[in-house]
Design an enzyme around this catalytic site. Structure first.
Site, PDB file in Angstrom:
ATOM      1  N   ARG A 165      34.217 -20.789   6.164  1.00  0.00           N
ATOM      2  CA  ARG A 165      34.212 -21.398   4.832  1.00  0.00           C
ATOM      3  C   ARG A 165      35.648 -21.491   4.319  1.00  0.00           C
ATOM      4  NH1 ARG A 165      32.332 -17.545   0.835  1.00  0.00           N
ATOM      5  NH2 ARG A 165      34.470 -17.548   0.060  1.00  0.00           N
ATOM      6  N   HIS A 186      33.571 -19.866  -2.696  1.00  0.00           N
ATOM      7  CA  HIS A 186      32.111 -19.830  -2.695  1.00  0.00           C
ATOM      8  C   HIS A 186      31.534 -20.665  -3.824  1.00  0.00           C
ATOM      9  CE1 HIS A 186      28.061 -18.216  -2.178  1.00  0.00           C
ATOM     10  NE2 HIS A 186      28.034 -18.037  -3.480  1.00  0.00           N
ATOM     11  N   TYR A 236      40.333 -12.021  -1.617  1.00  0.00           N
ATOM     12  CA  TYR A 236      39.795 -11.128  -0.588  1.00  0.00           C
ATOM     13  C   TYR A 236      40.049 -11.603   0.847  1.00  0.00           C
ATOM     14  CZ  TYR A 236      35.916 -14.476  -1.303  1.00  0.00           C
ATOM     15  OH  TYR A 236      35.162 -15.617  -1.465  1.00  0.00           O
TER      16      TYR A 236
END
Length: 209
Positions: free
Chosen positions: A97, A101, A110
């Site tokens: 990805r 999100h 992160y």
């Protein structure tokens, strides 16, 4: 479904049910390595998702999710198996990805930016597929430019049409499910109206109240 879904109980119940009932269902898992900010290493210790399907007696396939042709062929074969053999199947598409999100997520908090850029530039499935069809003489920069120009024009026209469409009243955000508005939804509607009135400049003037 994403890899994070496979950590939910519903996933396991669905696979077991489909296997026992010989349901012709095709489960497709897009394993992009992250369930929001949780990496797969902190979700499960199994070898990906494909082994979870096999554990329930479901024929399972792992495929390079960044290879459009591989994904197409895997799904085509799995579909034929499901139809002719009347059985459930699971496909795990390994990918990454590159985006956040959601609009409320900042994935650079992160994971390193250079990791995201590597996957976006070196392993981008769109770029891989475009390079392949260009190599075969089926696509060119001219085609690309014409397609993008046409798509942009269609998108702008669709947006303009949507903007001209009469908007539904604000109350329909809360009244489209229950016959009688529940207290908590009534409170949410009241708070939303207060927010719009307090920050009217942040909301379109044509919004039906």
């Amino acid at each position: 479904m994403g890899d994070g879904t496979t950590s939910e109980g519903d996933f396991h119940a669905a696979l077991n049910f489909a296997a026992v009932m010989d349901a012709p269902v095709l489960f497709i898992c897009r394993n992009n390595g992250w369930a929001i900010s949780t990496p797969t290493a902190e979700q499960f210790r199994s070898d990906g998702v494909v082994v979870k399907g096999r554990a329930y007696g479901i024929r399972s396939i792992r495929v390079d999710g960044n290879d459009a042709l591989a994904v197409y062929n895997a799904i085509r074969v799995a579909r034929e198996m499901g139809i002719h053999e009347q059985r459930a199947l699971l496909i795990e598409a390994l990918t990454y990805r590159v985006g956040h999100h959601s609009t409320s997520d900042d994935s650079t908090k992160y994971r390193p930016v250079d990791e995201i850029e590597h996957w976006n530039k070196k392993r981008n499935p769109m770029t891989r597929f475009r390079n392949w069809i260009q190599k075969n003489g089926w696509w060119s920069e001219i085609h690309e430019s014409e397609l993008r120009s046409g798509a942009r024009k269609e998108m702008i026209e669709a947006i303009q049409m949507a903007e001209r469409t009469e908007k539904p009243p604000l109350s329909e955000l809360f009244s489209d499910v229950y016959d009688v508005l529940s207290p908590n939804l009534g409170e949410q509607e009241s708070l939303l109206r207060q927010t719009i009135q307090r920050h009217s400049r942040d909301y379109p003037p044509y919004l039906p109240m």
